[in-house]
Design an enzyme around this catalytic site. Sequence first.
Site, PDB file in Angstrom:
ATOM      1  N   TYR A 120     -12.751  -2.836  -3.010  1.00 51.72           N
ATOM      2  CA  TYR A 120     -12.668  -3.075  -2.045  1.00 51.72           C
ATOM      3  C   TYR A 120     -14.173  -2.858  -1.660  1.00 51.72           C
ATOM      4  CZ  TYR A 120      -7.503  -2.425   0.296  1.00 51.72           C
ATOM      5  OH  TYR A 120      -6.761  -2.617   0.681  1.00 51.72           O
ATOM      6  N   LYS A 177       1.254  -0.840   0.037  1.00 48.06           N
ATOM      7  CA  LYS A 177       0.040  -0.169  -0.274  1.00 48.06           C
ATOM      8  C   LYS A 177       1.131   1.268   0.299  1.00 48.06           C
ATOM      9  CE  LYS A 177      -3.363  -2.718   2.590  1.00 48.06           C
ATOM     10  NZ  LYS A 177      -4.864  -2.620   3.323  1.00 48.06           N
ATOM     11  N   ASN A 183      -1.896  -0.122   7.280  1.00 44.57           N
ATOM     12  CA  ASN A 183      -1.418  -1.755   7.275  1.00 44.57           C
ATOM     13  C   ASN A 183      -0.396  -1.995   6.467  1.00 44.57           C
ATOM     14  OD1 ASN A 183      -3.716  -2.246   5.417  1.00 44.57           O
ATOM     15  ND2 ASN A 183      -4.249  -3.909   6.984  1.00 44.57           N
ATOM     16  N   GLU A 187      -8.459 -10.579  -7.779  1.00 45.11           N
ATOM     17  CA  GLU A 187      -7.869  -9.313  -8.107  1.00 45.11           C
ATOM     18  C   GLU A 187      -7.560  -8.799  -9.247  1.00 45.11           C
ATOM     19  OE1 GLU A 187      -7.292  -9.556  -3.559  1.00 45.11           O
ATOM     20  OE2 GLU A 187      -9.313  -8.900  -3.169  1.00 45.11           O
ATOM     21  N   HIS A 246      -1.406  -5.580   1.482  1.00 43.80           N
ATOM     22  CA  HIS A 246      -2.737  -6.078   0.653  1.00 43.80           C
ATOM     23  C   HIS A 246      -2.954  -7.864   1.107  1.00 43.80           C
ATOM     24  CE1 HIS A 246      -7.069  -7.286  -0.725  1.00 43.80           C
ATOM     25  NE2 HIS A 246      -6.166  -7.761  -1.703  1.00 43.80           N
ATOM     26  N   ARG A 271      -1.716 -15.026   3.491  1.00 46.49           N
ATOM     27  CA  ARG A 271      -2.587 -14.392   4.729  1.00 46.49           C
ATOM     28  C   ARG A 271      -1.956 -14.317   5.774  1.00 46.49           C
ATOM     29  NH1 ARG A 271      -7.000 -10.734   3.751  1.00 46.49           N
ATOM     30  NH2 ARG A 271      -7.933 -11.832   6.025  1.00 46.49           N
TER      31      ARG A 271
HETATM   32  P1  IDP Z   1      -7.712  -7.334   5.103  1.00 42.08           P
HETATM   33  O1  IDP Z   1      -6.702  -6.506   5.060  1.00 42.08           O
HETATM   34  O2  IDP Z   1      -6.805  -7.817   6.663  1.00 42.08           O
HETATM   35  O3  IDP Z   1      -7.835  -8.692   4.200  1.00 42.08           O
HETATM   36  P2  IDP Z   1      -9.963  -6.426   5.810  1.00 42.08           P
HETATM   37  O4  IDP Z   1     -11.025  -6.366   6.062  1.00 42.08           O
HETATM   38  O5  IDP Z   1     -10.689  -6.681   4.098  1.00 42.08           O
HETATM   39  O6  IDP Z   1      -9.018  -6.620   5.918  1.00 42.08           O
HETATM   40  O7  IDP Z   1     -10.101  -4.974   5.294  1.00 42.08           O
HETATM   41  C1  IDP Z   1      -8.719  -4.258   4.358  1.00 42.08           C
HETATM   42  C2  IDP Z   1      -8.473  -2.515   4.789  1.00 42.08           C
HETATM   43  O8  IDP Z   1      -9.388  -1.885   4.996  1.00 42.08           O
HETATM   44  C3  IDP Z   1      -7.421  -3.010   5.751  1.00 42.08           C
HETATM   45  O9  IDP Z   1      -6.394  -3.294   5.197  1.00 42.08           O
HETATM   46  C4  IDP Z   1      -7.940  -1.550   6.246  1.00 42.08           C
HETATM   47  O10 IDP Z   1      -6.632  -0.851   5.410  1.00 42.08           O
HETATM   48  C5  IDP Z   1      -9.230  -0.809   6.067  1.00 42.08           C
HETATM   49  N1  IDP Z   1      -9.341  -1.274   6.943  1.00 42.08           N
HETATM   50  C6  IDP Z   1     -10.395  -2.350   7.421  1.00 42.08           C
HETATM   51  N2  IDP Z   1     -10.859  -1.850   8.921  1.00 42.08           N
HETATM   52  C7  IDP Z   1     -10.501  -0.715   9.315  1.00 42.08           C
HETATM   53  C8  IDP Z   1     -10.905   0.196  10.228  1.00 42.08           C
HETATM   54  O11 IDP Z   1     -11.654  -0.388  11.198  1.00 42.08           O
HETATM   55  N3  IDP Z   1     -10.457   1.421  10.019  1.00 42.08           N
HETATM   56  C9  IDP Z   1      -9.708   2.009   9.518  1.00 42.08           C
HETATM   57  N4  IDP Z   1      -9.841   0.640   7.987  1.00 42.08           N
HETATM   58  C10 IDP Z   1      -9.811  -0.466   8.002  1.00 42.08           C
HETATM   59 MG    MG Z   2      -9.729  -8.138   2.870  1.00 41.21          MG
END
Ligand code: IDP
Ligand code: MG
Length: 162
Positions: A60, A20, A123, A137, A126, A96
């Site tokens: 997304y 990212k 974070n 994707e 992805h 993952r």
């Molecule tokens: P993942 O990336 O671990 O699969 P997902 O639930 O698919 O997590 O969410 C996609 C992305 O959305 C996350 O990696 C993060 O960057 C963002 N995200 C998820 N939950 C939150 C939140 O509660 N606050 C802000 N950003 C979030």
């Molecule tokens: Mg996800």
Amino acid sequence: FLPHLVASLEQVEETYIMVKPDGVQRGLVGEIISRFERKGFKLTGLKLFQCPQELAEEHYKDLKSKPFFPKLIEYITSGPVLCMAWEGVGVVASARKLIGSTNPLQAEPGTIRGDLAVQTGRNVVHGSDSPENGKREIALWFKEGELCQWIPAQAPWLNGVI
Ligand code: IDP
Ligand code: MG
């Protein structure tokens, strides 16, 4: 194709991994590529790319109803991302695990997020959550001519047929 060089053709999965914008800006691209490379997965696509709004929203789309969705789209389009396609047996779930939990504070040490990040909203990486989404994707982020099929020299050593 040389079938004895792969574990089992039908078990081979593809996953979409993306560094990212924060990961790119923080100079973590090499570190993150290395983790998948050293594990033994096969890189089949790689590019630095400025993601347009519409693509971020499509990628997304399952999170469209979440309150953080607008901020997430802003984040993903805030600078270049590193797009990667990786291939291997069990690569989706394994990637993952290498990435760690969505919230970096809960991610285990040794994982990418556990070692390199502190914020869910920043974070760094992805990874696709299922083989179906891996295919979806990769098709979304790459054009056909941007992917390479090849047999790594290390394949028989990794798969233990020598
Ligand atoms: P993942 O990336 O671990 O699969 P997902 O639930 O698919 O997590 O969410 C996609 C992305 O959305 C996350 O990696 C993060 O960057 C963002 N995200 C998820 N939950 C939150 C939140 O509660 N606050 C802000 N950003 C979030
Ligand atoms: Mg996800």
